[in-house]
Write a protein that holds these residues in place. Structure first.
Motif, PDB file in Angstrom:
ATOM      1  N   THR A   1      26.595  49.239  27.961  1.00 19.04           N
ATOM      2  CA  THR A   1      27.204  49.016  26.647  1.00 19.04           C
ATOM      3  C   THR A   1      26.933  47.613  26.135  1.00 19.04           C
ATOM      4  O   THR A   1      25.940  47.387  25.457  1.00 19.04           O
ATOM      5  CB  THR A   1      28.713  49.295  26.681  1.00 19.04           C
ATOM      6  OG1 THR A   1      29.315  48.467  27.670  1.00 19.04           O
ATOM      7  CG2 THR A   1      28.999  50.755  26.986  1.00 19.04           C
ATOM      8  N   VAL A   2      27.758  46.668  26.470  1.00 12.40           N
ATOM      9  CA  VAL A   2      27.680  45.335  25.865  1.00 12.40           C
ATOM     10  C   VAL A   2      26.873  44.332  26.680  1.00 12.40           C
ATOM     11  O   VAL A   2      26.414  43.330  26.133  1.00 12.40           O
ATOM     12  CB  VAL A   2      29.088  44.768  25.596  1.00 12.40           C
ATOM     13  CG1 VAL A   2      29.771  45.542  24.497  1.00 12.40           C
ATOM     14  CG2 VAL A   2      29.928  44.777  26.842  1.00 12.40           C
ATOM     15  N   ASP A   3      26.703  44.561  27.945  1.00 11.05           N
ATOM     16  CA  ASP A   3      25.925  43.706  28.851  1.00 11.05           C
ATOM     17  C   ASP A   3      26.351  42.229  28.793  1.00 11.05           C
ATOM     18  O   ASP A   3      25.553  41.331  28.548  1.00 11.05           O
ATOM     19  CB  ASP A   3      24.431  43.836  28.566  1.00 11.05           C
ATOM     20  CG  ASP A   3      23.585  43.385  29.748  1.00 11.05           C
ATOM     21  OD1 ASP A   3      24.119  43.333  30.869  1.00 11.05           O
ATOM     22  OD2 ASP A   3      22.396  43.084  29.551  1.00 11.05           O
ATOM     23  N   ILE A   4      27.636  42.006  29.036  1.00  6.78           N
ATOM     24  CA  ILE A   4      28.166  40.642  29.070  1.00  6.78           C
ATOM     25  C   ILE A   4      27.885  40.055  30.451  1.00  6.78           C
ATOM     26  O   ILE A   4      28.299  40.612  31.468  1.00  6.78           O
ATOM     27  CB  ILE A   4      29.680  40.635  28.762  1.00  6.78           C
ATOM     28  CG1 ILE A   4      29.944  41.214  27.373  1.00  6.78           C
ATOM     29  CG2 ILE A   4      30.258  39.231  28.888  1.00  6.78           C
ATOM     30  CD1 ILE A   4      31.416  41.416  27.068  1.00  6.78           C
ATOM     31  N   GLN A   5      27.200  38.934  30.482  1.00  8.87           N
ATOM     32  CA  GLN A   5      26.811  38.318  31.754  1.00  8.87           C
ATOM     33  C   GLN A   5      28.010  37.838  32.560  1.00  8.87           C
ATOM     34  O   GLN A   5      27.987  37.863  33.786  1.00  8.87           O
ATOM     35  CB  GLN A   5      25.849  37.147  31.504  1.00  8.87           C
ATOM     36  CG  GLN A   5      24.483  37.594  31.005  1.00  8.87           C
ATOM     37  CD  GLN A   5      23.775  38.462  32.030  1.00  8.87           C
ATOM     38  OE1 GLN A   5      23.809  38.208  33.223  1.00  8.87           O
ATOM     39  NE2 GLN A   5      23.147  39.528  31.546  1.00  8.87           N
ATOM     40  N   ALA A   6      29.064  37.398  31.908  1.00  5.78           N
ATOM     41  CA  ALA A   6      30.248  36.917  32.628  1.00  5.78           C
ATOM     42  C   ALA A   6      30.916  38.059  33.408  1.00  5.78           C
ATOM     43  O   ALA A   6      31.398  37.857  34.528  1.00  5.78           O
ATOM     44  CB  ALA A   6      31.240  36.295  31.656  1.00  5.78           C
ATOM     45  N   VAL A   7      30.929  39.250  32.844  1.00  7.85           N
ATOM     46  CA  VAL A   7      31.517  40.395  33.530  1.00  7.85           C
ATOM     47  C   VAL A   7      30.681  40.737  34.763  1.00  7.85           C
ATOM     48  O   VAL A   7      31.212  40.978  35.849  1.00  7.85           O
ATOM     49  CB  VAL A   7      31.620  41.620  32.582  1.00  7.85           C
ATOM     50  CG1 VAL A   7      32.042  42.861  33.337  1.00  7.85           C
ATOM     51  CG2 VAL A   7      32.589  41.322  31.456  1.00  7.85           C
ATOM     52  N   ALA A   8      29.364  40.724  34.597  1.00  8.95           N
ATOM     53  CA  ALA A   8      28.478  41.013  35.733  1.00  8.95           C
ATOM     54  C   ALA A   8      28.584  39.934  36.803  1.00  8.95           C
ATOM     55  O   ALA A   8      28.584  40.235  38.002  1.00  8.95           O
ATOM     56  CB  ALA A   8      27.039  41.130  35.248  1.00  8.95           C
ATOM     57  N   ALA A   9      28.706  38.681  36.387  1.00 13.95           N
ATOM     58  CA  ALA A   9      28.805  37.585  37.348  1.00 13.95           C
ATOM     59  C   ALA A   9      30.119  37.615  38.121  1.00 13.95           C
ATOM     60  O   ALA A   9      30.185  37.185  39.271  1.00 13.95           O
ATOM     61  CB  ALA A   9      28.661  36.250  36.620  1.00 13.95           C
ATOM     62  N   MET A  10      31.148  38.159  37.506  1.00 12.49           N
ATOM     63  CA  MET A  10      32.440  38.228  38.176  1.00 12.49           C
ATOM     64  C   MET A  10      32.578  39.506  39.012  1.00 12.49           C
ATOM     65  O   MET A  10      33.123  39.477  40.113  1.00 12.49           O
ATOM     66  CB  MET A  10      33.562  38.171  37.127  1.00 12.49           C
ATOM     67  CG  MET A  10      34.910  37.860  37.665  1.00 12.49           C
ATOM     68  SD  MET A  10      36.134  37.495  36.392  1.00 12.49           S
ATOM     69  CE  MET A  10      35.895  38.764  35.198  1.00 12.49           C
ATOM     70  N   THR A  11      32.074  40.612  38.509  1.00  9.29           N
ATOM     71  CA  THR A  11      32.258  41.891  39.175  1.00  9.29           C
ATOM     72  C   THR A  11      31.239  42.121  40.285  1.00  9.29           C
ATOM     73  O   THR A  11      31.543  42.784  41.273  1.00  9.29           O
ATOM     74  CB  THR A  11      32.176  43.038  38.147  1.00  9.29           C
ATOM     75  OG1 THR A  11      33.019  42.725  37.052  1.00  9.29           O
ATOM     76  CG2 THR A  11      32.602  44.352  38.742  1.00  9.29           C
ATOM     77  N   GLY A  12      30.040  41.584  40.142  1.00 14.08           N
ATOM     78  CA  GLY A  12      28.981  41.775  41.144  1.00 14.08           C
ATOM     79  C   GLY A  12      29.375  41.311  42.547  1.00 14.08           C
ATOM     80  O   GLY A  12      29.249  42.076  43.510  1.00 14.08           O
ATOM     81  N   PRO A  13      29.846  40.082  42.692  1.00 12.71           N
ATOM     82  CA  PRO A  13      30.272  39.637  44.026  1.00 12.71           C
ATOM     83  C   PRO A  13      31.462  40.414  44.591  1.00 12.71           C
ATOM     84  O   PRO A  13      31.543  40.645  45.792  1.00 12.71           O
ATOM     85  CB  PRO A  13      30.634  38.161  43.807  1.00 12.71           C
ATOM     86  CG  PRO A  13      29.853  37.745  42.627  1.00 12.71           C
ATOM     87  CD  PRO A  13      29.786  38.957  41.757  1.00 12.71           C
ATOM     88  N   VAL A  14      32.371  40.851  43.720  1.00 12.72           N
ATOM     89  CA  VAL A  14      33.505  41.665  44.184  1.00 12.72           C
ATOM     90  C   VAL A  14      32.976  42.981  44.744  1.00 12.72           C
ATOM     91  O   VAL A  14      33.404  43.436  45.814  1.00 12.72           O
ATOM     92  CB  VAL A  14      34.510  41.906  43.030  1.00 12.72           C
ATOM     93  CG1 VAL A  14      35.545  42.945  43.415  1.00 12.72           C
ATOM     94  CG2 VAL A  14      35.163  40.614  42.618  1.00 12.72           C
ATOM     95  N   HIS A  15      32.031  43.577  44.024  1.00 15.11           N
ATOM     96  CA  HIS A  15      31.437  44.836  44.479  1.00 15.11           C
ATOM     97  C   HIS A  15      30.715  44.639  45.820  1.00 15.11           C
ATOM     98  O   HIS A  15      30.863  45.453  46.736  1.00 15.11           O
ATOM     99  CB  HIS A  15      30.464  45.368  43.427  1.00 15.11           C
ATOM    100  CG  HIS A  15      29.713  46.571  43.867  1.00 15.11           C
ATOM    101  ND1 HIS A  15      30.304  47.805  44.017  1.00 15.11           N
ATOM    102  CD2 HIS A  15      28.420  46.731  44.239  1.00 15.11           C
ATOM    103  CE1 HIS A  15      29.407  48.671  44.436  1.00 15.11           C
ATOM    104  NE2 HIS A  15      28.253  48.045  44.579  1.00 15.11           N
ATOM    105  N   GLY A  16      29.962  43.559  45.949  1.00 13.36           N
ATOM    106  CA  GLY A  16      29.239  43.289  47.196  1.00 13.36           C
ATOM    107  C   GLY A  16      30.165  43.060  48.377  1.00 13.36           C
ATOM    108  O   GLY A  16      29.930  43.576  49.476  1.00 13.36           O
ATOM    109  N   CYS A  17      31.231  42.325  48.158  1.00  9.10           N
ATOM    110  CA  CYS A  17      32.201  42.085  49.241  1.00  9.10           C
ATOM    111  C   CYS A  17      32.915  43.372  49.645  1.00  9.10           C
ATOM    112  O   CYS A  17      33.114  43.625  50.833  1.00  9.10           O
ATOM    113  CB  CYS A  17      33.219  41.030  48.817  1.00  9.10           C
ATOM    114  SG  CYS A  17      32.529  39.372  48.723  1.00  9.10           S
ATOM    115  N   ALA A  18      33.285  44.180  48.662  1.00  6.21           N
ATOM    116  CA  ALA A  18      33.938  45.452  48.976  1.00  6.21           C
ATOM    117  C   ALA A  18      32.986  46.372  49.722  1.00  6.21           C
ATOM    118  O   ALA A  18      33.398  47.080  50.647  1.00  6.21           O
ATOM    119  CB  ALA A  18      34.430  46.119  47.692  1.00  6.21           C
TER     120      ALA A  18
END
Length: 109
Positions: free
Chosen positions: A28-45
């Protein structure tokens, strides 16, 4: 409900939800801040799900390999473990196991 699979259950849910957030953000919007915050959470989980599946007493190599599938591996591993057997009792004392000792004396046959 307390069980030794609670950490795997939580990490599998976080893994799945964070993947959904990443995919919705990307399409949808491809906001880099959302990806930068959610990516590491996803990787750790994802990593936590692998280690939680590895440490389960009913787990096998196949369960660990299934847990390594990005995004849905934690949920698939949890499903495999629930089919394999009940979770081990938790450490907080909710489940009590009673052992019946035989009535024999040490020298009796």
């Amino acid at each position: 409900m307390s069980s030794s699979r609670r950490p795997l259950r939580a990490s599998a849910a976080v893994e799945l939800v964070s993947l959904a957030v990443l995919l919705v953000n990307m399409t949808t919007v491809d906001i880099q801040a959302v990806a930068a915050m959610t990516g590491p959470v996803h990787g750790c989980a994802w990593l936590f799900s692998i280690f939680a599946a590895l440490r389960d007493p009913h787990g096998s190599r196949r369960t660990t390999v299934v847990a390594a599938i990005p995004g849905v591996g934690g949920m698939l591993a949890l499903r495999r473990l629930n089919r394999a057997g009940p979770a081990a009792p938790s450490r907080d004392g909710d489940t009590v196991v009673r052992v019946r000792l035989s009535g024999r004396r040490s020298g009796a046959r």
